[in-house]
Design an enzyme around this catalytic site. Structure first.
Site, PDB file in Angstrom:
ATOM      1  N   HIS A 283       0.831  -0.993   0.461  1.00  0.00           N
ATOM      2  CA  HIS A 283      -0.271   0.286  -0.035  1.00  0.00           C
ATOM      3  C   HIS A 283       0.615   1.737  -0.105  1.00  0.00           C
ATOM      4  O   HIS A 283       0.308   2.528  -0.436  1.00  0.00           O
ATOM      5  CB  HIS A 283      -1.409  -0.158   1.376  1.00  0.00           C
ATOM      6  CG  HIS A 283      -0.603   0.809   2.583  1.00  0.00           C
ATOM      7  ND1 HIS A 283       0.271  -0.183   3.644  1.00  0.00           N
ATOM      8  CD2 HIS A 283      -0.414   1.467   2.979  1.00  0.00           C
ATOM      9  CE1 HIS A 283       0.382   0.201   4.591  1.00  0.00           C
ATOM     10  NE2 HIS A 283       0.541   0.930   4.470  1.00  0.00           N
TER      11      HIS A 283
ATOM     12  N   ASP B  45      -0.876  -7.533   1.494  1.00  0.00           N
ATOM     13  CA  ASP B  45      -0.428  -5.961   1.310  1.00  0.00           C
ATOM     14  C   ASP B  45       1.446  -6.110   1.132  1.00  0.00           C
ATOM     15  O   ASP B  45       1.970  -6.430   2.504  1.00  0.00           O
ATOM     16  CB  ASP B  45      -1.071  -5.489   2.777  1.00  0.00           C
ATOM     17  CG  ASP B  45      -0.662  -4.378   2.959  1.00  0.00           C
ATOM     18  OD1 ASP B  45       0.588  -3.352   2.143  1.00  0.00           O
ATOM     19  OD2 ASP B  45      -0.329  -3.406   3.788  1.00  0.00           O
TER      20      ASP B  45
ATOM     21  N   SER C 136       4.960   2.298   8.319  1.00  0.00           N
ATOM     22  CA  SER C 136       4.143   1.183   7.444  1.00  0.00           C
ATOM     23  C   SER C 136       5.145   0.599   6.780  1.00  0.00           C
ATOM     24  O   SER C 136       6.705   1.057   6.046  1.00  0.00           O
ATOM     25  CB  SER C 136       3.018   1.546   6.759  1.00  0.00           C
ATOM     26  OG  SER C 136       1.843   1.810   7.219  1.00  0.00           O
TER      27      SER C 136
END
Length: 466
Positions: A253, A302, A404
């Site tokens: 992402h 992801d 992330s």
């Protein structure tokens, strides 16, 4: 009077000649009281030696004091049958009495030496217990542990990878950059900078770092050497994990909105974003590969594999994290309670990002527990088999925006492994919610196949999965 007494004595003793002698004494009219007795042809009394020949019986020493003396184990329980209460009076201690009674009442169960291979035996009531030497097990210590080791049981005793097949003994193996020692279970590095080791700590004879990233601590310089900082146009984008000198793992992402791919940079050896200390290494990202099943804007699958334009140089501050074998990750690493997550993300939800690299120790949860906890606050997250939960539900600690793509690193017997990727969550450190991580074990074969394949043209590639 004497005659009557003598007759009574004779009757009690059962002596035939005694009565005749009594008759002679009476006929002669002699009284022993009035004149001295002289031996004659018929004697009423016999010598002590002769009497013993007729009356002798065995007697215990001091038998007349038996009821007056304290109990004797020899007298009470060996010469005669004793009761538990009598044994208790002898030992004056309940535990010692029980130990004696076990053996006394049903025999010594250890008398046949049932324990094998050097094991020691402890008698029990109608049973026994064997205490085995370290290399043996079983009721009678009859089984050598090496013959029963299996990989699902504490990784078969292996330090790194374990293999077993039906009918064969388990065998241990080591990750690339390590070799198996003579003991058959331990691994030793064969290169200067093997994956999963922290040189800064190795040189200090320590094993684990001191220690979202909300509520975390600063990762001391060099103690998270696989951490990658991803920049686009010079701005912080995401985190990543170095898994060898040319490949980095991150979250898919992170690249949903990238337009200028040539300005995508990976920085290794970074610690404090506010200063340059000379340990940093920057590399242009040549290629980003994501699973064909990943849909931008969603959370499933992801994961992204990044190929660097040039290999990095391994140093005390730049070391790869081990990418584990799938079975080892699922069978062993997944059950390690705590792991480390790291990054330069926001220190508070919607707050400022960290200048120094932060690290947090987070507990891993079973998916069912994660869902149950989340439902308590009215949330029903979609946790698939390609994800797992970790963190705290009290709102005190979590990974956050900017973290992330960073690593979820798990320590096992001296080596660190990549087990997860910081992916998503409901806010940052929100009460009742946990961080959600990409389950790396699901993608091991996919990653390994891509790293072995020849480079293909293009910057953003979608590779078939599974």
């Amino acid at each position: 009077m004497v005659s009557q007494a003598l007759r009574l004595l004779c009757l009690l003793l059962g002596l035939q000649g005694c009565l005749a002698a009594g008759g002679v004494a009476k006929a002669s009219g002699g009284e022993t009281r009035d004149m001295p007795w002289k031996p004659g042809p018929h004697r009423v009394f016999v010598t002590q030696e002769e009497a013993h020949g007729v009356l002798h019986r065995r007697r215990r020493a001091n038998a007349f004091l038996e009821e007056l003396r304290p109990g004797s184990l020899e007298r009470e329980c060996k010469e005669e049958q004793c009761s538990f209460e009598e044994a208790r009076e002898i030992f004056k201690d309940a535990e010692r009495t029980k130990l004696f009674w076990i053996s006394y009442s049903d025999g010594d169960q250890c008398a046949s030496s049932p324990c094998q291979n050097g094991g020691s035996c402890k008698d029990q009531l109608q049973s026994y217990i064997c205490f085995c030497l370290p290399a043996f097990e079983g009721r009678n210590c009859e089984t050598h542990k090496d013959d029963q080791l299996i990989c699902v049981n504490e990784n078969g005793g292996c330090e790194q990878y374990c293999s077993d097949h039906t009918g064969t003994k388990r065998s241990c193996r080591c990750h690339e950059g390590y070799s198996l020692l003579a003991d058959g279970v331990s691994c030793t590095p064969t290169v200067e900078y093997p994956c999963g080791k922290i040189p800064i700590l190795e040189k200090r004879n320590a094993s684990k770092p001191q220690g979202r990233i909300v509520g975390g601590k600063v990762c001391p310089k060099g103690e998270c050497p696989w951490q990658v900082l991803l920049l686009v146009n010079g701005a912080q984008l995401c985190g990543g994990t170095l898994i060898n000198t040319i490949w980095v793992v991150s979250a898919a992402h992170c690249f949903d909105k990238i337009k200028n791919w040539r300005n995508l940079i990976a920085v290794l050896g970074e610690h404090d974003l506010s200063e340059h200390d000379g340990d940093e290494q920057s590399r242009r990202v040549a290629q980003v590969i994501i699973p064909s099943t990943y849909v931008p804007g969603t959370t499933n699958h992801d994961i992204a594999l990044l190929r660097l334009h040039q290999p990095v140089v391994l140093t005390d501050h730049v070391v790869p994290l081990c990418l584990p074998e799938r079975t080892f990750s699922e069978r062993t690493l997944a059950f390690v309670r705590f792991s480390l997550v790291s990054g330069w993300g926001q220190l508070l939800d919607r707050g400022a990002t960290a200048l120094e690299l932060m690290v947090l120790n987070v507990p891993r949860l079973m998916t069912q527990d994660c869902l149950q906890q989340s439902r308590k606050v009215g949330d029903s997250p979609n946790i698939t088999e390609y994800m797992f939960c970790a963190g705290y539900s009290d709102g005190s600690k979590d990974s956050c925006k900017g973290d992330s793509g960073g690593p979820h690193a798990t320590h096992y017997r001296g080596t660190w492994y990549l087990t997860g990727i910081v992916s998503w969550g409901q806010g940052c450190a929100t009460v009742g919610h946990f961080g959600v991580y990409t389950r790396v074990s699901q993608y091991i074969e996919w990653l390994q196949k891509l790293m072995r394949s020849e480079p293909r043209p293009g910057v953003l590639l979608r590779a078939p999965f599974p």
